[in-house]
Every structure is written in C-alpha cells, then in structure tokens.
Design a protein around this motif. Structure first.
Motif, PDB file in Angstrom:
ATOM      1  N   ARG A 131     -24.318  25.954  45.980  1.00 28.22           N
ATOM      2  CA  ARG A 131     -25.304  26.370  46.970  1.00 28.22           C
ATOM      3  C   ARG A 131     -26.624  26.744  46.323  1.00 28.22           C
ATOM      4  N   ILE A 132     -26.580  27.415  45.184  1.00 31.07           N
ATOM      5  CA  ILE A 132     -27.802  27.894  44.543  1.00 31.07           C
ATOM      6  C   ILE A 132     -28.518  26.782  43.793  1.00 31.07           C
ATOM      7  N   PHE A 133     -27.761  25.988  43.039  1.00 28.62           N
ATOM      8  CA  PHE A 133     -28.371  25.022  42.117  1.00 28.62           C
ATOM      9  C   PHE A 133     -28.224  23.573  42.562  1.00 28.62           C
ATOM     10  N   GLY A 134     -27.626  23.333  43.709  1.00 27.92           N
ATOM     11  CA  GLY A 134     -27.484  21.964  44.178  1.00 27.92           C
ATOM     12  C   GLY A 134     -26.136  21.375  43.816  1.00 27.92           C
ATOM     13  N   THR A 135     -25.843  20.235  44.432  1.00 26.96           N
ATOM     14  CA  THR A 135     -24.525  19.615  44.278  1.00 26.96           C
ATOM     15  C   THR A 135     -24.483  18.571  43.171  1.00 26.96           C
ATOM     16  N   GLN A 136     -25.432  18.604  42.273  1.00 23.97           N
ATOM     17  CA  GLN A 136     -25.421  17.676  41.143  1.00 23.97           C
ATOM     18  C   GLN A 136     -24.602  18.268  39.994  1.00 23.97           C
ATOM     19  N   SER A 137     -24.607  17.565  38.871  1.00 22.64           N
ATOM     20  CA  SER A 137     -23.787  17.969  37.732  1.00 22.64           C
ATOM     21  C   SER A 137     -24.145  19.371  37.248  1.00 22.64           C
ATOM     22  N   PHE A 138     -25.444  19.681  37.196  1.00 16.55           N
ATOM     23  CA  PHE A 138     -25.841  20.989  36.673  1.00 16.55           C
ATOM     24  C   PHE A 138     -25.298  22.119  37.537  1.00 16.55           C
ATOM     25  N   GLY A 139     -25.456  21.996  38.861  1.00 18.88           N
ATOM     26  CA  GLY A 139     -24.987  23.065  39.733  1.00 18.88           C
ATOM     27  C   GLY A 139     -23.500  23.301  39.633  1.00 18.88           C
TER      28      GLY A 139
END
Length: 817
Positions: free
Chosen positions: A364-372
């Motif tokens: 939710r905070i950092f997005g649904t990509q690899s980093f999050g």
C-alpha cells in the motif's frame, strides 16, 4: 596446469600470512613510539562526535592502564620476555583465520588439495566420517581448540558485561490521579472484554480476530499508564524534539529516494536534493545523533542493493506470498482482514495470515512492484538492528553492542536473503523486539514492561514458525535476571502470563496449527523412515553442521553462499566464543548467552524438513555470531592496550578502515560470489526476465512480443505477474502463447511467429524430439536459431529471432552480442 595454479595460490597464501605477522609486529612497535609524542589531553571532549564517544572505550587511551593479572607466572614471564605476549596474540589471530582461509581456498578458489586434507584421519572416527562437513574439519577443530587454549593464558580483559539485577522501581513520581484512574479502568475493561470474547468464541466456535488484539492493547496500555507518567514522557519528547525530528526527516527522505530509485526513477533528482537538504539539517545535531542511527541507515542502504536484480527474482515458491498480500490489498475488505487476523492457515495453509497483512501494508505504501513487496523484509530487519542494540547495550559494553549491530547491518546473509519475498525474516524482527522488551523488564523491573513482554511474546506465534524460539529464549533471560523469587516478582510474572495468554487464546481453536507445527520438525522422520546412521548420527549431523555453519554452509540455498558469516567476521567469532566462555564464572549474561546459543542452534536444526538446516531458519543465530565477533575484536583490542597505542584520531581511522573492509567483503560475498555461484541455478523465468531487461537497455529497437512455444497446460501467469512486478524491464513487451503438439506449426500462429519484432522461446520442458523438430520448422520460416546461454555459459533453452533482432542472441559465454 591445475597443480601449478594450486601451488601458486598456496605460496601466495603463505606469503600473505607471513606479511600479516610482520605487520602485527611493526604495528606494535609503532604504537610504542607514538605514545611518547602524545600528551595526556590530546583530544578534547568537544572535538569528539557521538560516534567516537560510542566507541570511546575502544579507542580512548587516556585512562589508566588495567592490571594485566594479579601477579604470578604470567606477569613474571611477561616482564622477563616482553615479546611473548605479541607472539601469542599473533598466533591467536593466525589460528583463528585459518578455518576461514581453508573455506575460501576450497569454495572460492576450488583447490582440491585443500578439500581432502586429513580425509583418512577423519574417517577413523565414524561420527566425524559421516558428517556432511569438509574433510579438513579436523584442522578447523584443532585451530579453534588451540585458540581457546591460548586465550586462557591471557587475563579476561576489561569488564565488558554489565551485571544487572531486576530492581522494581514502581511507578513514576507525579502520576496524576486521573491517569491512575484511567489505568485501573483499562485493566478492568481488558479483563472483562477478554472474558466476554472467550465465552462468545467458545460458544460460537470461531477464532477471535481484531477485537482480541484491541483487548491486548488495552491490557498493555493499562499497565503502562499505571507505572509511567505521560507528563514525563511528553517532557522528554519536547526536550529532544529537535534532533528526533531531524532524524525522522532524514530517514523518510532516505526511504523515499530508495523507493523512487528502484521503482520508477521519476523526479529522482528532486528527491535526491531533498535528501541532501535533510542530511544537512540533521548534521546540525550531529553531536546528539547516536551511532546506531547511522548503522541503521547503512543497513537499509546495503539491504536494498540489487533489490530488482534478475538473478534474485525467483528462488522457489515465494510468489504465493506476493499474491496473498496483493489480494489482501485489492480484494479483501477490512471485516475479513479483522476476522482472520490470528488465522494460522494463510499462504499454502502453513503460514500465518498476519504475515501477509504486514506485506500488504508495504504494498500500500510503496506500490505493488518488486520494491514495495521486497522492502517489507528489508525495512523490518533494519528496524530489528535498533531493537537488538537496545538488548545488547543493556547487558554489554556499548562498544560491543555497536560492533555487533554493525556486523548485522553489513551481513551478506541478510543482504541476499532479504531480497526473497518470504515472510521468514519477520521472525528476526519479532525476536529482536522480544529481547528488547525483556531487557527493559530485566533492567527496570516494572510491571508495565512485563505486561508488554507477554503481549510481544505471543505475537511470535503469528509470524514465521522459527519465531517461536523467542519464547524460551526470553523466559531464560528473565529467569537469569528477574526470577520469581518474591511476591512482587510473582505478580510481575503473572502479569506477563496474562498478556501472553490473551493473544495465545486463538490457538486453542486451531488444532491444525499444532499438527502442522509438529510436522515441521525432524521428529516426524523418526517413525517413518530409518534414520541414516541411527539417531545419534542423525542428530549429530544437524547439530554440528549448524554449529559450524558460520564457517561452512553445507547446503547453499536462497542466494546465500559459502558461509553465513563472511571470512573476516568468522575469524573473530571463534575468538569471541572462547573469550565469553571464560567469563561464564563471573557473568550471568555470559551464562545466558552460551545457553541461548545452544538453544537457538538446536531449535534451528530440528525445525524444518529432514534435510540439513536451511538458511530460511539459521538467521536467528546471526545476532549471536555478531556478538561473538564483536566480543572477539574488543578482547583483542584490550589485550593490545599494553602496547601504548597512538592518538585517538589515528585509532578511529584504523577502526573505520577495518569496518570499511568488512562492508566491502560482505558486498563482495553478496554480489560477486553469490552471483557466480547461482548462475547455473536460475530458472527459466529469471533468464527471460534478464533478457527483457537487457533488451530494453540496448540502443537498437527492442522486441515487441515474447512468444512461448509450449504445451496446452503451460500457463503464462508467472510471466504476467513478472510484468506487473518488474514493469521497467517489461515495458512495451507483449506476451503470447502458442501451443505446439507436433513439429508442424499451427497455421493460425504463423503471423505471430513471423512478426519481425517477435522473439520466440521454446519452453525447456518440452520433449527433446519435439524441440528438434521445431528447430527445423522455424528455420524454414527464416527464424534464426539462438541457443540461449546463462551468463556462466551453460545452455538453458532455445530461442529464435528474426534477422532484425539477431542482436538479442547470446554468445556461448552468456553475453548478448
């Protein structure tokens, strides 16, 4: 040719050891000469920043010299032969470094002569002969025992253990009657609320959810308000608001820059400029910033390196955790999340649902990509360094605590393992929090600390299974420093049991949890299959391989290679172990530390499959190895005090150089060594991701489609998921699937197969005869056959490209043309 290379390496190794001994003697002589030029007050306290003051016991020499011993033969021989002590210290260093050097020459340089040292002698002992450890284990044992015997000839060194006794401080002075009334009311509400929830749950046969978590919070808050004045807490926050705000601002700026850099790279210069301004503002308070803050920030940076690397993209079944966390984020409403908060049957029916909730928060905070997704592990283990520091500095000298935390922040084990999307490392976080709260309880003796300790301990049941080891470990710590030997002590333990029992109540309705928990231990193998070598050999294999895994990892997995501790740190682990062992008669914490070491190794050995201990569990022992290494360095430094060292600044530079080499060594392990050792173990999906990423970076026109020739049951879902997690690598690339049942290509697929911007992939699980037939058919269409190689030069699968895209074909060495 191989023998000549081996001989050259052995000669160079011998020269390096000789140069190390000569360097030690030269350094000792230089220290003696430099002291004569140094005044007693060379460095004023105002010139020392907080980092230097944290390491002050390690680098300061203005205090009086400790007595080396109480007379006897040590002092007499030391006075008559002053060279004995430096020689013994050099011998300890060399002997401690030999085990690491053997592993490096075996697994790094691949020297066969080293690998079979003492193989005949070893097999004379059946127990050792069957161990899955290298043949030179006898030499490792000899060196470690020799280190222990030589350390016994030295004094214990300065007082490193801080002896504590739980002394109940009661409540803070000046607590208002209103706060006391609210505290009493919250405690009654928590007890009544728990009774109501328990009765309703038993009647309805349902697992309580978020309402029970709320009751546990009310219970802990009630005891907190009873003992601690909110006015005093607010006063402390106001007095320190300047540097606390600066730390928080710089931390948020750092995390934002990392998120932008690894996710989209949009407006990166703007966010980088914000980070620079935040650091400049932070430096205004540099004398008040604790050193652990910088170590914590360093850990976040190191753990984030290569977070989107293709070669760490797939290790096994971790994408089930991503799908679960994303489903919670996008498709699950709050009422379902609240009801399943304590459900133990989450991902694959074996992992707690709460662990996936934690990952969904980061999505939710950092997005649904690899980093999050992967940053959830990275951030939690970086936070665990702060909590481990609270625990360490309660019982150990601050210099040992800081060095141990630095070893954790620079650990190549954590750098690589944190890239995996498992929820395993949440167990390390709960372990650190449990030990930190238990240290507060042992130090203060407050009832509030015991209440919070009980709640935190129960949360270990709702993360990865190995976290349960925190419970006996914390109880052992409290028995050592705050045993229930009086009526007030019994009351505090009862309060702890109350908080623990509230959150453990949901486990009463989950019989599958207890069956599953027992099923994940090696004891399930005892009644099914005969154990190889018998029970003694079976348990010895697991315990001893776990004990030496800081030096030698028998089954490399999860991108962790060679050993769980780098060779430089491992040399100090052996020294620190024996130095702590000789403190066991004088320090209760030394007793707890060694018993805890045995407990952690044993539990990490028996939990899991019947195979050898895995890296998915051994990280719980890593803090103990870090403390042993830090203790070893500090012990050596204390023994060198008699040499009259140089000024404080020079020693600080030397210490910084050593720590810098340590970081570089771990980065080398985590990037170069691990990368090389895992090139031939990459799955098909990771290799295609590599090609997609490198194709997007080429100056030539990239492909528009990836077409997979496969069988009907094969699914494109993993690659569709990859497109969502790694959008920068897959930008503009479409995925297509063509089902082939014979070498004859389907007519309907010919437009896709002959597209000038399509890259064709033959799924490697197709039968070889079918692949050979497809090769003829595709070459007839004008497609160029490109056998795809891994970066190590190993053939992996067949790929076909039109003439316009021949540049994507790889060379036999694995590089793109």
């Amino acid at each position: 040719m191989t023998s000549e290379r081996d001989s050259q390496i052995l000669i160079l190794t011998g020269i390096a050891l000789l140069l190390g001994v000569l360097f030690d003697f030269a350094w000792i002589l230089a220290q003696r000469k430099l002291r004569a030029r140094r005044s007693a007050n060379e460095t004023s306290p105002a010139e020392k920043n907080l980092l230097q003051s944290d390491f002050l016991p390690l680098v300061d020499r203005s205090d009086q010299k400790e007595k080396r011993d109480n007379g006897g033969w040590k002092s007499r021989w030391g006075a008559a032969f002053p060279w004995i002590r430096p020689v013994l210290l050099c011998s300890i260093l060399i002997l401690a470094a030999i085990p690491s050097a053997l592993v490096v020459m075996d697994r790094w340089f691949d020297l066969e002569k080293i690998r079979f040292l003492f193989s005949d002698l070893r097999c004379k002992v059946p127990l050792l002969c069957a161990l899955p450890l290298p043949e030179y284990i006898l030499l490792i044992l000899f060196c470690l025992l020799a280190v222990g015997l030589l350390i016994a000839l030295f004094p214990l060194g300065r007082q490193t253990f801080l002896e504590l006794r739980a002394n109940s401080r009661g409540s803070d002075a000046g607590i208002s009657p209103m706060q006391i009334t609210i505290s009493r009311l919250l405690r009654w509400i928590s007890l009544a609320g728990f009774a109501a929830i328990a009765a309703y749950s038993m009647v309805d046969r349902r697992i309580p959810g978020a309402e029970l978590a709320l009751i546990a919070g009310v219970y802990a808050a009630g005891w907190f308000l009873r003992d601690i004045s909110l006015v005093r807490v607010w006063k402390i926050l106001r007095e320190n608001r300047g540097w606390l705000f600066a730390c928080l601002l710089a931390h948020l700026a750092l995390v934002t820059v990392l998120a932008v850099y690894y996710s989209s790279a949009a407006y990166l210069p703007i966010f980088a400029a914000g980070l620079v301004l935040a650091v400049i503002f932070l430096l205004r308070f540099r004398h008040r910033i604790p050193a652990i803050y910088w170590i914590f920030s360093l850990g976040i940076i190191l753990f984030s390196i290569n977070i989107n690397a293709w070669w760490t993209s797939v290790v096994g079944d971790e994408y089930g955790f991503y799908e679960s966390a994303r489903e919670i984020l996008e498709k699950t409403n709050l009422s379902v999340i609240a009801a399943r908060l304590f459900d133990e049957q989450g991902v694959y029916g074996q992992n707690p649902y709460f662990a996936s909730i934690v990952q969904s928060i980061f999505l939710r905070i950092f997005g649904t990509q690899s980093f999050g997704w992967r940053f959830s592990n990275i951030y939690l283990i970086a936070l665990s360094i702060l909590f481990f520091y609270i625990f360490f500095k309660t019982f150990l000298d601050r210099r040992v605590a800081l060095l141990a935390c630095f070893f954790l922040a620079a650990s190549h084990y954590l750098i690589n393992f944190s890239k995996i999307g498992y929820v395993s490392l949440q167990a390390l976080f709960t372990l650190s929090v449990s030990l930190a709260v238990a240290a507060w309880a042992a130090r203060s003796g407050r009832t509030a600390a015991f209440a919070l300790c009980g709640v935190v301990l129960a949360m270990n049941f709702y993360v990865y299974g190995i976290a349960i080891v925190s419970i006996p470990l914390v109880l052992l710590l409290l028995l050592c420093f705050a045993p229930p030997i009086s009526r007030p002590a019994w009351l505090r333990w009862a309060v702890l049991a109350g908080g623990f029992g509230i959150l453990c109540f949901p486990l009463c309705f989950q019989s599958a949890f207890w069956k599953m928990g027992f099923g994940f231990t090696i004891f399930t193998s005892l009644g099914k299959n005969p154990l190889p070598g018998g029970p003694v050999q079976f348990f010895a294999n697991r315990i001893l391989t776990s004990w030496f895994s800081y030096l030698y990892v028998t089954n490399e997995s999860h991108f962790v290679s060679m050993s769980y501790v780098d060779w430089m740190t491992a040399a100090f682990v052996g020294i620190g172990f024996f130095a702590i062992l000789y403190w066991i008669r004088r320090s209760r914490f030394a007793v707890f530390f060694l018993l805890g070491w045995i407990l952690l190794l044993t539990v990490a050995s028996i939990i899991g499959s019947p195979d050898l201990p895995s890296s998915t569990r051994m990280f719980v022992v890593l803090p103990w190895w870090a403390v042993a290494a830090a203790f070893g360095i500090c012990w050596l430094w204390d023994q060198l005090r008699f040499t009259e060292s140089a000024g404080g600044r020079i020693q600080t530079f030397i210490l910084a150089g050593v720590l810098g080499i340590l970081v570089a060594t771990n980065l080398f392990y985590a990037t170069v060594i691990s990368y090389d050792r895992w090139l031939d173990r990459q799955p098909f999906e990771a290799l295609v991701l590599r090609l997609a990423g490198e194709a997007r970076g080429e100056s030539l026109p990239p492909p528009d489609k990836f077409v997979f020739l496969t069988y009907a049951d094969w699914s494109l879902n993993p690659f569709q998921l990859f497109k969502e997690i790694y959008p920068r690598s897959w930008s503009g690339i479409q995925l297509e699937k063509v089902v082939v049942e014979s070498p004859l290509l389907p007519e309907s697929a010919l437009p896709i197969l002959t597209d000038s911007k399509s890259i064709l992939f033959v799924v490697p699980t197709l039968p070889e005869q079918l692949q050979d037939g497809l090769r003829v058919s595709l070459q007839t269409l004008g497609e160029k056959w490109c056998p795809a190689y891994s970066p190590s030069g190993k053939w992996e699968y067949d790929m076909y490209a039109p003439k316009e895209m021949e540049w994507v074909c790889s060379k036999p060495d694995g590089q793109l043309r």
